[in-house]
Design a protein around this motif. Structure first.
Motif, PDB file in Angstrom:
ATOM      1  N   GLY A 182      54.089  46.965  24.511  1.00  0.00           N
ATOM      2  CA  GLY A 182      53.620  45.863  25.343  1.00  0.00           C
ATOM      3  C   GLY A 182      52.698  46.347  26.449  1.00  0.00           C
ATOM      4  N   GLU A 183      52.370  45.436  27.347  1.00  0.00           N
ATOM      5  CA  GLU A 183      51.492  45.756  28.465  1.00  0.00           C
ATOM      6  C   GLU A 183      52.176  46.737  29.410  1.00  0.00           C
ATOM      7  N   LYS A 184      51.433  47.740  29.829  1.00  0.00           N
ATOM      8  CA  LYS A 184      51.990  48.760  30.725  1.00  0.00           C
ATOM      9  C   LYS A 184      51.083  48.946  31.933  1.00  0.00           C
ATOM     10  N   ALA A 185      51.700  49.079  33.098  1.00  0.00           N
ATOM     11  CA  ALA A 185      50.949  49.260  34.334  1.00  0.00           C
ATOM     12  C   ALA A 185      50.470  50.699  34.461  1.00  0.00           C
ATOM     13  N   ASP A 186      49.412  50.895  35.206  1.00  0.00           N
ATOM     14  CA  ASP A 186      48.936  52.228  35.545  1.00  0.00           C
ATOM     15  C   ASP A 186      49.925  52.835  36.537  1.00  0.00           C
ATOM     16  N   PRO A 187      50.534  53.978  36.224  1.00  0.00           N
ATOM     17  CA  PRO A 187      51.524  54.557  37.137  1.00  0.00           C
ATOM     18  C   PRO A 187      50.960  54.846  38.524  1.00  0.00           C
ATOM     19  N   ALA A 188      49.678  55.155  38.609  1.00  0.00           N
ATOM     20  CA  ALA A 188      49.066  55.391  39.918  1.00  0.00           C
ATOM     21  C   ALA A 188      49.127  54.131  40.776  1.00  0.00           C
ATOM     22  N   ASP A 189      48.935  52.956  40.152  1.00  0.00           N
ATOM     23  CA  ASP A 189      49.005  51.698  40.883  1.00  0.00           C
ATOM     24  C   ASP A 189      50.429  51.409  41.348  1.00  0.00           C
ATOM     25  N   VAL A 190      51.401  51.730  40.500  1.00  0.00           N
ATOM     26  CA  VAL A 190      52.809  51.513  40.856  1.00  0.00           C
ATOM     27  C   VAL A 190      53.181  52.363  42.064  1.00  0.00           C
ATOM     28  N   VAL A 191      52.810  53.624  42.025  1.00  0.00           N
ATOM     29  CA  VAL A 191      53.127  54.532  43.131  1.00  0.00           C
ATOM     30  C   VAL A 191      52.414  54.096  44.401  1.00  0.00           C
ATOM     31  N   ARG A 192      51.166  53.684  44.278  1.00  0.00           N
ATOM     32  CA  ARG A 192      50.417  53.221  45.446  1.00  0.00           C
ATOM     33  C   ARG A 192      51.112  52.022  46.094  1.00  0.00           C
ATOM     34  N   ALA A 193      51.578  51.091  45.271  1.00  0.00           N
ATOM     35  CA  ALA A 193      52.295  49.928  45.796  1.00  0.00           C
ATOM     36  C   ALA A 193      53.573  50.348  46.509  1.00  0.00           C
ATOM     37  N   GLY A 194      54.282  51.321  45.923  1.00  0.00           N
ATOM     38  CA  GLY A 194      55.516  51.793  46.538  1.00  0.00           C
ATOM     39  C   GLY A 194      55.283  52.439  47.886  1.00  0.00           C
ATOM     40  N   LEU A 195      54.258  53.279  47.976  1.00  0.00           N
ATOM     41  CA  LEU A 195      53.975  53.967  49.232  1.00  0.00           C
ATOM     42  C   LEU A 195      53.400  53.019  50.278  1.00  0.00           C
ATOM     43  N   ASP A 196      52.602  52.053  49.831  1.00  0.00           N
ATOM     44  CA  ASP A 196      52.109  51.036  50.763  1.00  0.00           C
ATOM     45  C   ASP A 196      53.282  50.257  51.356  1.00  0.00           C
ATOM     46  N   GLY A 197      54.215  49.867  50.504  1.00  0.00           N
ATOM     47  CA  GLY A 197      55.380  49.125  50.971  1.00  0.00           C
ATOM     48  C   GLY A 197      56.246  49.943  51.905  1.00  0.00           C
ATOM     49  N   LEU A 198      56.387  51.219  51.591  1.00  0.00           N
ATOM     50  CA  LEU A 198      57.147  52.120  52.451  1.00  0.00           C
ATOM     51  C   LEU A 198      56.543  52.164  53.850  1.00  0.00           C
ATOM     52  N   GLU A 199      55.221  52.340  53.910  1.00  0.00           N
ATOM     53  CA  GLU A 199      54.564  52.433  55.214  1.00  0.00           C
ATOM     54  C   GLU A 199      54.583  51.093  55.950  1.00  0.00           C
ATOM     55  N   ALA A 200      54.704  50.002  55.214  1.00  0.00           N
ATOM     56  CA  ALA A 200      54.787  48.681  55.848  1.00  0.00           C
ATOM     57  C   ALA A 200      56.206  48.343  56.284  1.00  0.00           C
ATOM     58  N   GLY A 201      57.155  49.224  55.988  1.00  0.00           N
ATOM     59  CA  GLY A 201      58.535  48.999  56.392  1.00  0.00           C
ATOM     60  C   GLY A 201      59.286  48.011  55.521  1.00  0.00           C
ATOM     61  N   ARG A 202      58.819  47.789  54.299  1.00  0.00           N
ATOM     62  CA  ARG A 202      59.456  46.801  53.429  1.00  0.00           C
ATOM     63  C   ARG A 202      60.739  47.345  52.819  1.00  0.00           C
ATOM     64  N   TRP A 203      61.709  46.450  52.671  1.00  0.00           N
ATOM     65  CA  TRP A 203      62.966  46.815  52.038  1.00  0.00           C
ATOM     66  C   TRP A 203      62.831  46.893  50.522  1.00  0.00           C
ATOM     67  N   GLU A 204      61.975  46.067  49.966  1.00  0.00           N
ATOM     68  CA  GLU A 204      61.859  45.991  48.513  1.00  0.00           C
ATOM     69  C   GLU A 204      60.401  45.750  48.134  1.00  0.00           C
ATOM     70  N   VAL A 205      59.935  46.477  47.130  1.00  0.00           N
ATOM     71  CA  VAL A 205      58.564  46.351  46.651  1.00  0.00           C
ATOM     72  C   VAL A 205      58.616  45.967  45.172  1.00  0.00           C
TER      73      VAL A 205
END
Length: 230
Positions: A182-205
């Motif tokens: 099936g459709e698969k995300a680019d792992p670089a995009d997934v990691v970028r979203a995770g680190l962006d959320g981390l720096e934004a102080g989010r509990w869940e991304v």
């Protein structure tokens, strides 16, 4: 949590999401990155500090904590997928899933919590924290347990101001998902979203549309979700 100037440790850093985490942490200015794997000869990113680690081995977890006493950001990325069901599957495989995703993650948090005051933890979870799939139900159970763990330790570590962020994703284009068509995300995009959320102080991304869809379905009767995805 500011990544620039941080000292990070990434589990399962030799491939897939873990390798992207290491590279992006360096790109964002982390002053030191400990990259762990069961076989550190497979870690090929220059400028990191390789640490041998099997997160299911308590002695290796303790050794990693001793080798990396200055960590301010712990990325719990290591994981496995045994494609095992619960009723007929091999119990050893089911134990392996829970030993890795739940007990392994918990062991890492318990070992590093004392040095993470004012720091952060990022746990790599899954959209399968919230739904079952025939053929991979052991993975779903283990990820659901890891989600509950993440929510629990967030409360327990709040007094020492340790941020705890959960990263959920569907399928990503990694070795673990090589057989998925099936459709698969680019792992670089997934990691970028995770680190962006981390720096934004989010509990869940929620890194992709599938994770967003599955999470939203929890408010409804489960028959609606499973009927729609059948």
């Amino acid at each position: 949590m500011q990544i620039n100037g941080s000292v990070a440790l990434v589990t399962g850093a030799n491939r897939g999401l873990g390798r992207h985490f290491v590279q992006q942490l360096l790109d964002r200015g982390a002053k030191k990155v400990y990259a762990t794997a069961r076989d550190i000869t497979k870690i090929d990113i220059p400028g990191v500090l390789p640490v041998p680690l099997d997160i299911t081995d308590p002695s290796q977890v303790a050794a990693a904590a001793a080798a990396a006493p200055d960590v301010t950001l712990l990325v719990n990325n290591a994981g496995i997928s045994t494609s095992t069901n619960l009723v007929t599957g091999d119990l050893a495989d089911i134990h392996a899933e829970l030993d890795t995703h739940f007990f392994g993650t918990l062991s890492m948090i318990r070992a590093f919590a004392p040095v993470l005051q004012g720091g952060a933890i990022l746990n790599v979870l899954s959209a399968m924290s919230w739904f079952s799939y025939d053929g991979a139900n052991a993975y779903s159970v283990a990820k659901a347990a890891q989600w509950a763990l993440t929510n629990g330790v967030r409360l327990e570590l709040a007094a020492q101001e340790t941020q705890v962020t959960a990263l959920h994703l569907g399928a990503a284009d990694t070795d673990m998902m090589a057989g998925y068509e099936g459709e698969k995300a680019d792992p670089a995009d997934v990691v970028r979203a995770g680190l962006d959320g981390l720096e934004a102080g989010r509990w869940e991304v929620l890194a992709d549309q599938w994770s967003t869809y599955v999470k939203a379905s929890l408010a409804n009767d489960p028959s609606a979700f499973y009927g729609a995805t059948a």
